[in-house]
Design a protein around this motif. Structure first.
Motif, mmCIF file in Angstrom:
data_model
loop_
_atom_site.group_PDB
_atom_site.id
_atom_site.type_symbol
_atom_site.label_atom_id
_atom_site.label_comp_id
_atom_site.label_asym_id
_atom_site.label_seq_id
_atom_site.Cartn_x
_atom_site.Cartn_y
_atom_site.Cartn_z
ATOM 1 N N LEU A 74 1.431 -18.773 -6.390
ATOM 2 C CA LEU A 74 1.212 -17.912 -5.729
ATOM 3 C C LEU A 74 0.076 -17.393 -5.886
ATOM 4 C CD1 LEU A 74 3.030 -15.570 -5.182
ATOM 5 C CD2 LEU A 74 3.334 -14.532 -7.908
ATOM 6 N N LEU A 75 -0.265 -17.088 -4.501
ATOM 7 C CA LEU A 75 -1.158 -16.184 -3.972
ATOM 8 C C LEU A 75 -1.282 -14.821 -4.274
ATOM 9 C CD1 LEU A 75 -2.413 -19.077 -1.742
ATOM 10 C CD2 LEU A 75 -2.731 -19.346 -4.085
ATOM 11 N N ILE A 76 -2.223 -14.130 -5.311
ATOM 12 C CA ILE A 76 -2.108 -12.951 -4.980
ATOM 13 C C ILE A 76 -3.476 -12.159 -4.412
ATOM 14 C CG2 ILE A 76 -1.881 -10.800 -6.506
ATOM 15 C CD1 ILE A 76 -0.766 -12.515 -8.435
ATOM 16 N N PRO A 77 -3.812 -11.673 -2.688
ATOM 17 C CA PRO A 77 -4.950 -10.987 -2.579
ATOM 18 C C PRO A 77 -5.394 -10.529 -3.742
ATOM 19 C CG PRO A 77 -2.702 -11.321 -0.401
ATOM 20 C CD PRO A 77 -2.165 -11.532 -2.730
ATOM 21 N N GLU A 78 -6.858 -10.187 -3.744
ATOM 22 C CA GLU A 78 -7.276 -9.185 -4.360
ATOM 23 C C GLU A 78 -7.100 -7.507 -3.769
ATOM 24 O OE1 GLU A 78 -8.959 -9.206 -7.113
ATOM 25 O OE2 GLU A 78 -8.816 -10.812 -7.782
ATOM 26 N N LYS A 79 -6.888 -7.650 -2.266
ATOM 27 C CA LYS A 79 -6.627 -6.658 -1.694
ATOM 28 C C LYS A 79 -5.593 -5.999 -2.052
ATOM 29 C CE LYS A 79 -7.161 -4.307 2.920
ATOM 30 N NZ LYS A 79 -7.033 -4.235 4.587
ATOM 31 N N LEU A 80 -4.273 -6.530 -2.424
ATOM 32 C CA LEU A 80 -3.129 -5.733 -2.711
ATOM 33 C C LEU A 80 -3.366 -5.551 -4.323
ATOM 34 C CD1 LEU A 80 0.179 -5.762 -2.575
ATOM 35 C CD2 LEU A 80 0.139 -8.207 -3.626
ATOM 36 N N LEU A 81 -3.891 -6.131 -4.787
ATOM 37 C CA LEU A 81 -4.466 -5.940 -6.417
ATOM 38 C C LEU A 81 -4.691 -3.916 -6.477
ATOM 39 C CD1 LEU A 81 -5.046 -9.092 -8.445
ATOM 40 C CD2 LEU A 81 -2.612 -7.516 -7.953
ATOM 41 N N GLU A 82 -6.204 -3.991 -5.403
ATOM 42 C CA GLU A 82 -6.841 -2.880 -5.111
ATOM 43 C C GLU A 82 -5.843 -2.041 -4.663
ATOM 44 O OE1 GLU A 82 -10.450 -1.219 -2.287
ATOM 45 O OE2 GLU A 82 -10.061 -3.391 -2.589
ATOM 46 N N HIS A 83 -5.233 -2.390 -3.881
ATOM 47 C CA HIS A 83 -4.304 -0.758 -3.276
ATOM 48 C C HIS A 83 -2.747 -0.225 -4.575
ATOM 49 C CE1 HIS A 83 -4.557 -2.309 1.067
ATOM 50 N NE2 HIS A 83 -6.329 -1.701 0.620
ATOM 51 N N ILE A 84 -2.938 -1.657 -5.205
ATOM 52 C CA ILE A 84 -1.689 -0.774 -6.253
ATOM 53 C C ILE A 84 -2.537 -0.195 -7.018
ATOM 54 C CG2 ILE A 84 -0.652 -1.957 -8.199
ATOM 55 C CD1 ILE A 84 -0.187 -4.535 -6.482
ATOM 56 N N GLY A 85 -3.513 -0.783 -7.181
ATOM 57 C CA GLY A 85 -4.617 0.186 -8.084
ATOM 58 C C GLY A 85 -5.009 1.775 -7.697
ATOM 59 N N LEU A 123 10.807 9.473 -4.324
ATOM 60 C CA LEU A 123 9.932 9.509 -3.274
ATOM 61 C C LEU A 123 8.916 7.860 -2.795
ATOM 62 C CD1 LEU A 123 7.111 10.538 -2.015
ATOM 63 C CD2 LEU A 123 5.526 10.003 -4.222
ATOM 64 N N ILE A 124 9.190 7.936 -1.922
ATOM 65 C CA ILE A 124 9.312 6.719 -1.443
ATOM 66 C C ILE A 124 7.858 6.344 -0.158
ATOM 67 C CG2 ILE A 124 10.595 4.621 0.160
ATOM 68 C CD1 ILE A 124 13.180 5.392 -0.503
ATOM 69 N N GLU A 125 7.228 5.737 0.061
ATOM 70 C CA GLU A 125 6.040 5.341 0.196
ATOM 71 C C GLU A 125 5.644 3.855 0.618
ATOM 72 O OE1 GLU A 125 2.241 6.654 -1.824
ATOM 73 O OE2 GLU A 125 2.930 8.668 -1.374
ATOM 74 N N GLU A 126 5.236 3.670 1.308
ATOM 75 C CA GLU A 126 4.719 2.345 2.202
ATOM 76 C C GLU A 126 3.167 2.546 2.287
ATOM 77 O OE1 GLU A 126 6.639 -0.252 2.875
ATOM 78 O OE2 GLU A 126 8.823 0.819 3.410
ATOM 79 N N CYS A 127 3.131 1.046 1.845
ATOM 80 C CA CYS A 127 1.432 0.720 1.689
ATOM 81 C C CYS A 127 1.058 -0.598 2.314
ATOM 82 C CB CYS A 127 1.124 1.091 0.054
ATOM 83 S SG CYS A 127 2.012 2.370 -0.992
#
Length: 219
Positions: free
Chosen positions: A104-115, A215-219
């Motif tokens: 499973l490849l997890i992009p660093e940008k995804l983790l940054e956006h989640i934070g 509250l629903i947000e698309e990120c």
């Protein structure tokens, strides 16, 4: 103040000797002096008022602060990093379970956006990020697989619930090179594909202490 000036001028004029030929010119002179002093008094008053207004305006100017800057606690930043790492660990552990993939490849940008989204959604909460209960899900086709649940502070009653719905990357270069990561797991001889998560995701927030709408947000 103006009444005092008028009486002062009139008293000065009453002390002057009057003659029949100079009465009219004296009255004109007195009224002329009166109007000049009144005009001078009004000008000074306007100048003082303008100065006071400028001084008052300067004394109450405040810098513009966003909500996150006004309420952000520096300790939340360190906590957020720990939570993001827990999310990454849960996702990695799920590859041999519900996700059924070799890698499973997890992009660093995804983790940054989640934070960033965790900080944004918790800044107005009474207990901050510590009050979050987080569910992790991954969309696979028409299914949404539950990957895990994280209670940020297990000793605290949660104040809000977050559901992170992550998506698989199916665009760009990844579909063409996905086969290069295909392999077999030591636990299973079955050939399995590698998966890569997209940088986009959906987050759903529900407050547990009020009846506000989701509250629903698309990120």
């Amino acid at each position: 103040m103006q009444e005092h000036l008028i009486s002062s001028i009139l008293s000065e004029d009453s002390n002057l000797p009057s003659t029949p030929t100079s009465d009219a010119s004296s009255k004109r002179l007195s009224w002329s002096r009166l109007l000049q002093k009144l005009h001078s008094l009004d000008s000074d008053s306007d100048n003082q008022s303008s100065t006071d207004d400028q001084s008052d305006t300067g004394s109450i100017s405040l810098p513009d602060l966003s909500e996150s800057e006004m309420f952000f606690d520096p300790s939340e930043e360190a906590l957020c990093k720990d939570v993001v790492q827990l999310i990454a660990d849960n996702l990695t552990e799920a590859k041999d379970g519900v996700l059924h993939c070799s890698k499973l490849l997890i992009p660093e940008k995804l983790l940054e956006h989640i934070g960033q989204e965790l900080v944004h959604l918790s800044v107005s909460e009474p207990c901050g990020l510590r009050g979050a209960l987080i569910d992790l899900c991954v969309e696979q086709g028409d299914n949404c697989e539950a990957v895990g649940q994280i209670a940020v502070d297990p000793y605290l009653v949660p104040t809000f619930h977050l559901t992170l719905v992550l998506r698989l990357d199916s665009k760009g270069l990844w579909p063409k090179i996905q086969g290069l990561f295909t392999g077999r797991s030591p636990a299973s001889p079955v050939l399995r594909h590698a998966l890569k998560l997209s940088t986009g995701f959906r987050v759903i927030k529900r407050k547990l202490y009020s009846s506000e709408e989701l509250l629903i947000e698309e990120c």
